[in-house]
Design an enzyme around this catalytic site. Structure first.
Site: not given
Length: 419
Positions: A49, A51, A109-111, A115, A185-186, A188
């Site tokens: 997404c 690069r 981030e590990p993804q 890739q 459920a807001g 935060m």
């Protein structure tokens, strides 16, 4: 030499990246087309997404870069693209920073490593990645794993959810499988619940409006329960995140003391996200209760930012160490085959002449042994300095290529030795 050319989020808009992006169905044909370009010996392509980057091995990187630029511009319909171009160590450094998530939008981030691995595997499957890129891919994975195991870059969260998770982990250890109640459920509550879910926690959402609670539970993969069920849920909870403006009566000191007695004082972490505070400070003084408010979380966030900064510095030091290590290994990889070929040629000639002389002297075994040892010593001493210079030429990259090419030509070494 390794060459990197392409676009990333730091230098190109999404429309540019979209123009070059390659899906799995077209990747093999695209790679084979790039591999056929002038100057390109091996090639792979990383398309995500954020690069679109081409990594190529080439003995003539300037020629390969020009060919690849032209091909990428053509793929984008002739648009003017803000392509970056890196050679040698700079290309390696960029690749390793990408794989180690130092260039990611979300640091740590590990993804991205998966890739990167998949990109090189796809090139191998398409027949466009050979020995050079295989070595690059292997070392890239090693560098990324060393960064993740040797630093806290993947653990230093800086969000509210990260701070809440960090506090809970200090008390309880890993959150995977822990039961977490989220009250509210807001926004935060949603952000905190998402982060805790990423840590493997089991979430229960409690809200006055059950419809809103169910919607958040569906979003974060948890379950919903009515707020009236809080007392029963607290008996088995490990962590409670209260994002509601007013805490239910269950958190009053007396009610919570009775609850903790029923729990046999098994530790309970309470995170109060309300301002003003909704959970009485006195409740946090009960045995087994660990209460934190937004000020505590802000301090944890500040510590996380400092930890992240330290982790980035440590990761960058690892990358630079690995650049030096790669240079040494590259010198060996490029020069040793030529040195071995030259030494083998010289040794064969020396042994043949020693044997011929021994026969002329009467085929005495002791004479033959001494002559063979003498020939070997002469070869070793004669080729010591040239071998050292060839090793240095291998480490010099492009500047040393002329010397290695000369050695191949002078000693009739196969053209692919050291490549």
């Amino acid at each position: 030499m390794l060459l990197a050319i392409g676009l990333d989020r730091s230098c190109a808009e999404i429309s540019h990246r979209e123009a070059l992006a390659a899906g799995p169905e077209e990747r093999a044909a695209l790679l084979q087309g790039l591999a056929a370009l002038g100057g390109v010996d091996e090639v792979s392509m990383l398309s995500t997404c954020y690069r679109v980057e081409v990594y190529a091995a080439s003995c003539t990187p300037a020629v390969a870069a020009a060919s690849l630029r032209q091909a990428l511009v053509a793929r984008a319909g002739g648009r003017d693209l803000p392509l970056f171009e890196l050679h040698g160590d700079a290309a390696l450094r960029h690749l390793w920073r990408v794989a180690a998530s130092l260039e990611s939008l979300i640091l740590g981030e590990p993804q991205i490593l998966g890739q990167v691995r998949e990109a090189f595997a796809a090139a191998a499957a398409a027949g466009t990645a050979g020995r050079e890129l295989a070595a690059v891919a292997k070392h890239t994975v090693q560098v990324a794993k060393r960064v993740r195991s040797g630093t806290s870059i993947g653990r230093a969260g800086v969000s509210w959810g990260g701070a809440a998770a960090s506090l809970a982990e200090k008390v309880l250890g890993p959150l995977s499988g822990r039961r977490v109640l989220v009250i509210g459920a807001g926004e935060m509550a949603r952000l905190t619940a998402q982060h805790l879910r990423e840590q493997g926690a089991s979430l229960v959402i409690l809200n006055r409006t059950q419809e809103h609670g169910q919607a958040l539970a569906d979003e974060v993969g948890g379950t919903a329960a009515p707020l009236e069920a809080l007392g029963a849920e607290l008996l088995s909870a490990d962590v409670v995140v209260s994002a509601a403006p007013a805490a239910p009566p269950a958190f009053a000191p007396a009610a919570l003391a009775a609850l903790m007695k029923a729990r046999r004082h098994v530790r309970l972490v309470l995170v109060d996200l309300a301002v003003p505070r909704a959970i009485p400070p006195e409740s946090g003084r009960l045995e087994g209760v660990y209460l934190c408010d937004v000020d505590d979380l802000e301090r944890l966030q500040a510590a996380a930012v400092a930890e992240r900064s330290s982790a980035v510095s440590a990761a960058e030091r690892i990358v630079e160490e690995e650049i030096g290590r790669w240079a040494r290994e590259e010198a060996e990889r490029r020069a040793v085959p030529i040195i071995k070929a030259v030494r083998s040629l010289a040794a064969d000639i020396a042994r043949e002449e020693a044997a011929r002389t021994a026969r002329r002297l009467g085929d005495d075994p002791e004479v033959a042994r001494r002559l063979d040892a003498l020939a070997g010593a002469i070869v070793s001493k004669l080729l010591h300095a040239p071998s050292a210079r060839l090793r240095q030429a291998g480490a010099d990259g492009a500047p040393g290529e002329a010397l290695m090419a000369a050695a191949r030509r002078i000693f009739d070494v196969p053209a692919d030795a050291g490549r």
